[in-house]
Design a protein around this motif. Structure first.
Motif, mmCIF file in Angstrom:
data_model
loop_
_atom_site.group_PDB
_atom_site.id
_atom_site.type_symbol
_atom_site.label_atom_id
_atom_site.label_comp_id
_atom_site.label_asym_id
_atom_site.label_seq_id
_atom_site.Cartn_x
_atom_site.Cartn_y
_atom_site.Cartn_z
ATOM 1 N N VAL A 422 1.000 -0.950 -0.291
ATOM 2 C CA VAL A 422 0.268 -0.073 -0.042
ATOM 3 C C VAL A 422 0.626 1.203 0.050
ATOM 4 O O VAL A 422 2.176 1.284 0.496
ATOM 5 C CB VAL A 422 -0.977 -0.375 1.536
ATOM 6 N N ARG A 423 0.934 1.470 -1.066
ATOM 7 C CA ARG A 423 2.090 3.165 -1.179
ATOM 8 C C ARG A 423 0.596 4.785 -0.808
ATOM 9 O O ARG A 423 -0.453 4.760 -1.055
ATOM 10 C CB ARG A 423 2.069 3.149 -2.392
ATOM 11 N N ASP A 424 1.739 5.619 -0.163
ATOM 12 C CA ASP A 424 0.912 6.883 0.254
ATOM 13 C C ASP A 424 0.713 7.453 -1.649
ATOM 14 O O ASP A 424 0.814 7.368 -2.097
ATOM 15 C CB ASP A 424 1.482 7.668 0.690
ATOM 16 N N THR A 425 0.531 9.063 -1.224
ATOM 17 C CA THR A 425 0.411 9.976 -2.443
ATOM 18 C C THR A 425 1.604 10.046 -3.517
ATOM 19 O O THR A 425 1.771 10.309 -4.084
ATOM 20 C CB THR A 425 -0.795 10.889 -2.240
ATOM 21 N N GLU A 426 2.817 10.055 -2.251
ATOM 22 C CA GLU A 426 4.404 10.565 -2.862
ATOM 23 C C GLU A 426 4.380 8.707 -3.930
ATOM 24 O O GLU A 426 5.856 8.903 -4.154
ATOM 25 C CB GLU A 426 4.847 10.872 -1.980
ATOM 26 N N GLY A 427 4.171 7.909 -3.190
ATOM 27 C CA GLY A 427 4.394 6.037 -4.149
ATOM 28 C C GLY A 427 5.501 5.244 -3.431
ATOM 29 O O GLY A 427 5.834 4.300 -3.323
ATOM 30 N N ALA A 428 4.744 5.691 -1.969
ATOM 31 C CA ALA A 428 6.216 5.735 -1.028
ATOM 32 C C ALA A 428 5.130 4.694 -0.499
ATOM 33 O O ALA A 428 4.096 4.699 0.223
ATOM 34 C CB ALA A 428 6.831 6.431 0.093
ATOM 35 N N VAL A 429 6.043 3.215 -0.478
ATOM 36 C CA VAL A 429 5.528 1.837 0.866
ATOM 37 C C VAL A 429 4.962 2.073 2.576
ATOM 38 O O VAL A 429 5.566 2.529 2.743
ATOM 39 C CB VAL A 429 5.892 0.735 0.601
ATOM 40 N N THR A 430 3.803 1.983 3.067
ATOM 41 C CA THR A 430 3.417 2.574 4.163
ATOM 42 C C THR A 430 3.839 0.690 4.592
ATOM 43 O O THR A 430 3.174 1.629 6.184
ATOM 44 C CB THR A 430 1.861 3.873 4.292
ATOM 45 N N HIS A 431 2.558 0.585 4.063
ATOM 46 C CA HIS A 431 2.083 -0.951 4.601
ATOM 47 C C HIS A 431 1.998 -2.215 3.805
ATOM 48 O O HIS A 431 2.055 -1.521 2.696
ATOM 49 C CB HIS A 431 1.781 -0.757 5.804
ATOM 50 N N LEU A 432 2.115 -3.214 4.068
ATOM 51 C CA LEU A 432 2.308 -4.653 3.735
ATOM 52 C C LEU A 432 0.241 -4.723 3.943
ATOM 53 O O LEU A 432 -0.122 -5.066 5.258
ATOM 54 C CB LEU A 432 2.760 -5.940 3.579
ATOM 55 N N ASP A 433 -0.598 -5.174 2.899
ATOM 56 C CA ASP A 433 -1.446 -5.555 3.263
ATOM 57 C C ASP A 433 -1.685 -7.522 2.988
ATOM 58 O O ASP A 433 -1.783 -7.719 0.946
ATOM 59 C CB ASP A 433 -2.874 -5.166 2.999
ATOM 60 N N LEU A 434 -1.785 -7.524 3.614
ATOM 61 C CA LEU A 434 -1.811 -9.339 3.494
ATOM 62 C C LEU A 434 -3.170 -9.994 3.432
ATOM 63 O O LEU A 434 -2.990 -10.005 5.538
ATOM 64 C CB LEU A 434 -0.168 -10.705 3.907
ATOM 65 N N GLY A 435 -3.950 -10.225 3.043
ATOM 66 C CA GLY A 435 -4.988 -10.970 3.743
ATOM 67 C C GLY A 435 -5.853 -10.606 5.002
ATOM 68 O O GLY A 435 -6.396 -11.056 5.529
ATOM 69 N N SER A 436 -5.627 -9.032 4.537
ATOM 70 C CA SER A 436 -6.304 -7.928 5.857
ATOM 71 C C SER A 436 -5.576 -7.915 7.373
ATOM 72 O O SER A 436 -5.581 -7.178 7.856
ATOM 73 C CB SER A 436 -7.852 -8.475 6.277
ATOM 74 N N PHE A 437 -4.186 -8.730 7.235
ATOM 75 C CA PHE A 437 -3.435 -8.863 7.944
ATOM 76 C C PHE A 437 -2.403 -7.200 8.087
ATOM 77 O O PHE A 437 -2.085 -6.977 6.587
ATOM 78 C CB PHE A 437 -2.680 -9.705 8.450
ATOM 79 N N VAL A 438 -1.921 -6.642 8.244
ATOM 80 C CA VAL A 438 -1.178 -5.303 8.355
ATOM 81 C C VAL A 438 0.262 -5.784 8.820
ATOM 82 O O VAL A 438 0.426 -5.411 10.122
ATOM 83 C CB VAL A 438 -1.950 -3.679 8.980
ATOM 84 N N PHE A 439 1.549 -5.470 7.666
ATOM 85 C CA PHE A 439 2.556 -5.463 8.557
ATOM 86 C C PHE A 439 3.738 -4.271 8.150
ATOM 87 O O PHE A 439 3.004 -3.675 6.902
ATOM 88 C CB PHE A 439 3.481 -5.880 7.122
ATOM 89 N N THR A 440 3.527 -3.978 9.050
ATOM 90 C CA THR A 440 4.281 -2.280 9.310
ATOM 91 C C THR A 440 6.141 -2.667 9.704
ATOM 92 O O THR A 440 6.727 -3.569 9.991
ATOM 93 C CB THR A 440 3.792 -1.611 10.286
ATOM 94 N N ARG A 441 6.625 -1.151 9.089
ATOM 95 C CA ARG A 441 7.823 -1.208 9.247
ATOM 96 C C ARG A 441 8.835 -1.088 10.866
ATOM 97 O O ARG A 441 9.530 -1.262 10.975
ATOM 98 C CB ARG A 441 8.504 0.344 8.548
ATOM 99 N N GLU A 442 7.920 -0.508 11.883
ATOM 100 C CA GLU A 442 8.283 -0.405 13.284
ATOM 101 C C GLU A 442 6.428 -1.022 13.795
ATOM 102 O O GLU A 442 5.438 -1.086 13.098
ATOM 103 C CB GLU A 442 8.114 0.934 13.676
ATOM 104 N N PRO A 443 7.118 -1.719 14.868
ATOM 105 C CA PRO A 443 6.078 -2.534 15.824
ATOM 106 C C PRO A 443 5.193 -1.738 16.781
ATOM 107 O O PRO A 443 5.385 -0.418 16.681
ATOM 108 C CB PRO A 443 6.615 -2.859 17.092
ATOM 109 N N TYR A 444 3.872 -1.881 15.883
ATOM 110 C CA TYR A 444 2.540 -1.228 16.346
ATOM 111 C C TYR A 444 3.278 0.570 16.550
ATOM 112 O O TYR A 444 2.777 1.876 17.680
ATOM 113 C CB TYR A 444 2.598 -0.563 18.205
ATOM 114 N N ALA A 445 3.624 1.206 15.703
ATOM 115 C CA ALA A 445 4.267 2.673 15.590
ATOM 116 C C ALA A 445 3.056 3.716 15.345
ATOM 117 O O ALA A 445 1.896 3.266 15.006
ATOM 118 C CB ALA A 445 4.604 3.491 14.197
ATOM 119 N N PRO A 446 3.153 4.924 16.907
ATOM 120 C CA PRO A 446 1.057 5.742 16.626
ATOM 121 C C PRO A 446 1.529 6.344 15.133
ATOM 122 O O PRO A 446 0.101 6.101 14.853
ATOM 123 C CB PRO A 446 2.109 6.571 17.513
ATOM 124 N N ASP A 447 2.150 6.218 13.880
ATOM 125 C CA ASP A 447 1.594 6.719 12.702
ATOM 126 C C ASP A 447 0.868 5.559 11.857
ATOM 127 O O ASP A 447 1.267 5.257 10.757
ATOM 128 C CB ASP A 447 2.218 7.865 11.821
#
Length: 466
Positions: A422-447
């Protein structure tokens, strides 16, 4: 007793050949088998053959035909998968859609392939394996008045009549006899010249061995008629080793690698509650010593057979015997594979770098977090990606590009699921969506875009709780 060794055996160490020959000889002697042939192949090439005959003047080798019983089912399953791949049917189709009026039409094509159609194990009346097929000229004679033993789709119950229905389905869709379709679409393209509907010389005769005396009784070898798709075929170790290679690698003239992988994927346990045995779409899937073997076993009066393959080592083994009972051919085939895998494991594939480094793929590489669980995403030289937990066991899977920026799961928990960056308006990847599971670069980052949100105070020490 005669023995047979081929030039291909030179591809193995002498100690490995001796271990294989010894295991075969012990099986023949302990199980009192009139004749026994076996072979092992690696990456489709025969590397060992063994053959033993206890009958005076009767020699056997890798070109001798034996009856292969239920291994015939795997051939029938290949034909059905071809129909699916051509768009002529779906595995979810009820049988009634293509073959009406059987009385078993609620079962889907997949149900029949995986033995979850609820049908009886055997045909009614006289034991079909020891009686001529002329006694069962119609499907109604194979199914009887009450074809079901279980609710459709609820339990695995091995069914020979189920594969009779699949053979009839092939005939209905193709408009040709099962045998003719099999020869044109599978046997000839794969070069299986010694696999046939009936026996062709040289072939072994079937025997029963007296349980309490070293005496033999000839077994009948009937044309099974309507039941042929469930167990009619005759073949050789060399042909079946070639077929085993196809079941691992695929062949676009017959079925793609993806389709044979689907056949090897467990669809139902072989027995209720079984943890080490499962059934795919026309193949048995066994867990032996922490490894997975796929293939099929077969038997008919006078004959026992097994074909097993181990994908990670590129090994396959075939065992054929002309005895009604007494020899565990599946266990023997598994042991032959194990002997080679332990003594001469396959060399790891040479690591090679990517031919082309795609920046939009490379930016996915590295650590990701599902909640607080660390995962690593690796981008392979083959263009695929692999997602694995970095600590302990977890939901690992390989993925292949879907061509639109997303990835499709090839195995494990995420088989068939979509991995979408999933990418933001600038085209950078914000997270991965895997069958509704969300994978982020940091564990439970506030943003982070985490389902349910993240506490705005973020991570805190013990003294900050409350």
């Amino acid at each position: 007793m005669t023995t047979h060794e081929t030039p291909e055996d030179l591809g193995l160490l002498s100690t490995t050949r001796r271990a294989l020959n010894h295991r075969l000889a012990r099986a023949q002697s302990e199980s009192r088998v009139p004749s026994l042939v076996a072979g092992v192949a690696r990456d489709g090439e025969v590397i060992w053959e063994g053959a033993l005959s206890a009958l005076e003047g009767v020699g056997v080798d890798g070109d001798t035909q034996y009856r292969i019983g239920s291994i015939s089912k795997t051939f029938t399953a290949v034909l059905v998968m071809r129909l699916r791949d051509e768009g002529l049917l779906e595995l979810t189709d009820p049988l009634e859609k293509h073959l009406p009026g059987t009385g078993a039409g609620q079962a889907t094509v997949a149900d029949l392939l995986s033995h979850t159609g609820g049908l009886a194990a055997e045909a009614p009346g006289e034991w079909w394996e020891r009686s001529p097929g002329t006694l069962r000229p119609e499907l109604a004679d194979v199914l009887g008045e009450e074809p079901h033993r279980h609710p459709v789709g609820r339990v695995h119950h091995y069914s020979n009549p189920g594969y009779t229905l699949l053979g009839a389905l092939v005939e209905e869709v193709r408009g040709e006899p099962w045998e003719k379709v099999l020869r044109a679409e599978v046997l000839e393209p794969l070069g299986l010249t010694r696999t046939s509907y009936g026996p062709q010389e040289p072939y072994a005769r079937g025997w029963a061995v007296h349980p309490w005396a070293d005496a033999l009784l000839p077994e009948p070898a009937h044309d099974l008629g309507r039941m042929a798709p469930a167990g009619q075929l005759w073949s050789t170790t060399r042909d079946l080793l070639r077929f085993a290679a196809f079941l691992i690698q695929g062949d676009d003239r017959v079925l793609s690698a993806a389709s044979v992988r689907e056949m090897r994927t467990p669809a139902a346990p072989s027995l209720p509650g079984a943890q080490e045995s499962a059934y795919g779409l026309g193949t048995q899937v066994l867990s032996v010593g922490g490894t997975t073997l796929t293939g099929h076993m077969g038997s008919l009066p006078g004959f026992l057979a097994a074909l097993l393959a181990r994908e990670d080592e590129g090994l396959a083994a075939v065992v054929l015997a002309n005895t009604t009972s007494g020899l565990l051919t599946g266990s023997l085939a598994a042991e032959l594979i194990g002997i080679v895998a332990e003594a001469e494991p396959s060399m790891p594939r040479l690591w090679r770098p990517m031919a082309e480094a795609d920046p939009r793929v490379l930016e996915l590489a590295g650590a990701w977090y599902w909640g607080v669980t660390p995962y690593g995403l690796h981008c392979g030289a083959d263009g695929g990606v692999e997602l694995r937990p970095l600590k302990g066991a977890g939901r690992a899977a390989r993925f292949v590009s879907a061509g639109d920026g997303s990835w499709r799961g090839l195995d494990g928990y995420f088989l068939g699921e979509t991995l979408r960056p999933v990418r933001d308006t600038e085209g950078a990847v914000t997270h991965l969506d895997l069958g509704s599971f969300v994978f982020t670069r940091e564990p439970y980052a506030p943003d982070s875009v985490v389902p349910g949100g993240v506490d705005t105070k973020g991570w805190r020490a013990a003294g900050e709780l409350g």
